[in-house]
Design an enzyme around this catalytic site. Sequence first.
Site, PDB file in Angstrom:
ATOM      1  CG  HIS A   1      -1.917  -1.096   1.270  1.00  0.00           C
ATOM      2  ND1 HIS A   1      -2.728  -1.425   0.205  1.00  0.00           N
ATOM      3  CD2 HIS A   1      -2.222  -1.983   2.261  1.00  0.00           C
ATOM      4  CE1 HIS A   1      -3.491  -2.463   0.545  1.00  0.00           C
ATOM      5  NE2 HIS A   1      -3.194  -2.827   1.771  1.00  0.00           N
TER       6      HIS A   1
ATOM      7  CG  ASP B   1      -2.796  -8.521   1.104  1.00  0.00           C
ATOM      8  OD1 ASP B   1      -1.959  -8.755   1.984  1.00  0.00           O
ATOM      9  OD2 ASP B   1      -3.873  -7.916   1.327  1.00  0.00           O
TER      10      ASP B   1
ATOM     11  CG  HIS C   1      -6.557  -5.476   2.214  1.00  0.00           C
ATOM     12  ND1 HIS C   1      -5.985  -6.320   3.157  1.00  0.00           N
ATOM     13  CD2 HIS C   1      -7.743  -5.060   2.730  1.00  0.00           C
ATOM     14  CE1 HIS C   1      -6.791  -6.390   4.218  1.00  0.00           C
ATOM     15  NE2 HIS C   1      -7.854  -5.646   3.978  1.00  0.00           N
TER      16      HIS C   1
HETATM   17 ZN   LIG Z   1      -4.052  -7.247   3.210  1.00  0.00          ZN
END
Ligand SMILES: [Zn+2]
Length: 341
Positions: A159, A194, A196
Amino acid sequence: MYKVIYDDRQSGHDPLYLVTNGKFVKSREHPDRAANMLKACSEAGFEIRKAKQFDRKHIHAVHSERYVKFLETAFDEWAKIPGSGAEVIPNVFPVADEAICPTSTVGRAGFHISDLAAPIGAGTWQAALGAAEAALTAAECILEGDKTAYALCRPPGHHAFSERASGYCFLNNAAIAANYLTNDNSKVALLDVDVHHGNGSQDIFYSRDDVFFASIHADPNTTYPFFWGYPEQNGKGKGEGYTANVPLPIGTNDEQFILGLNSLLQKIDDFKPDRLVISLGLDTFGGDPYKLFNLTTGCYRRMSKEIAKLGIATVIIQEGGYLCDQLGDNLTEFLTGIIDQ
Ligand SMILES: [Zn+2]
């Protein structure tokens, strides 16, 4: 023997809180995550190696110098603010591209941290640097002829943008490794599994055609990081067509996941990469505290066997996956599946 790269500095990062649904809650990005995964690797008989030191230029190739400087100095500067809290947490964010990075610590915190899930504490910088160097060390193993290597990175990285931290992530370990592997003009695929979406990684490579970014994740309409991870986001300029996203609904099971994964693997195969980097999140597991997908432990071996069919040297970078009894088993199932063809 399977090489696992870890750096002790990574355990010094111990974030306290994040804001979710309007509340301060305890961070799930706990040092015990890495301790549990390291123990599982040890019990599986893997060779645990320390991260090497690397020239900072390999990090600056992905992250701006002012951002790296901010990560390195923010906590000490923050601690000098009278009455400041225990962690660097911003209270204002720029929303326009033309925003200018200010000189004050609070202003820079807002400029360089884009959400309320990436607090910087006393040990954060050293941990992030240790994780990035673990990723580079694993990438170097591949350059030296290993078929696979695993970097047990913590904090995670996918991220993190070129100059913004977010979602537990500070330095983008997978992007740093992927970029390092392009230094000899090789083509690299970065596959993010993942739960996300890997928004930082997508953004870093969005305009490039030498790194193909592919991500399978929970639908961003319902799940963090919300603004990225949609199928229509497929790159821009020279990078158009070199990003692929497969969002799946909450509750996705093994069969649905493997089907989506295979569609991405086909695209990666068409790209004909020389090397593969995997952002390995284990938070797709049904027993993970996030409870988004419903994968079983057996799916991690299935997943890695499908990936191994690409037949290219592969660096595996740890991303998410939170404390639950099966965390270590899920990791070793994935790692052994990829070599057990
Ligand atoms: Zn994650």
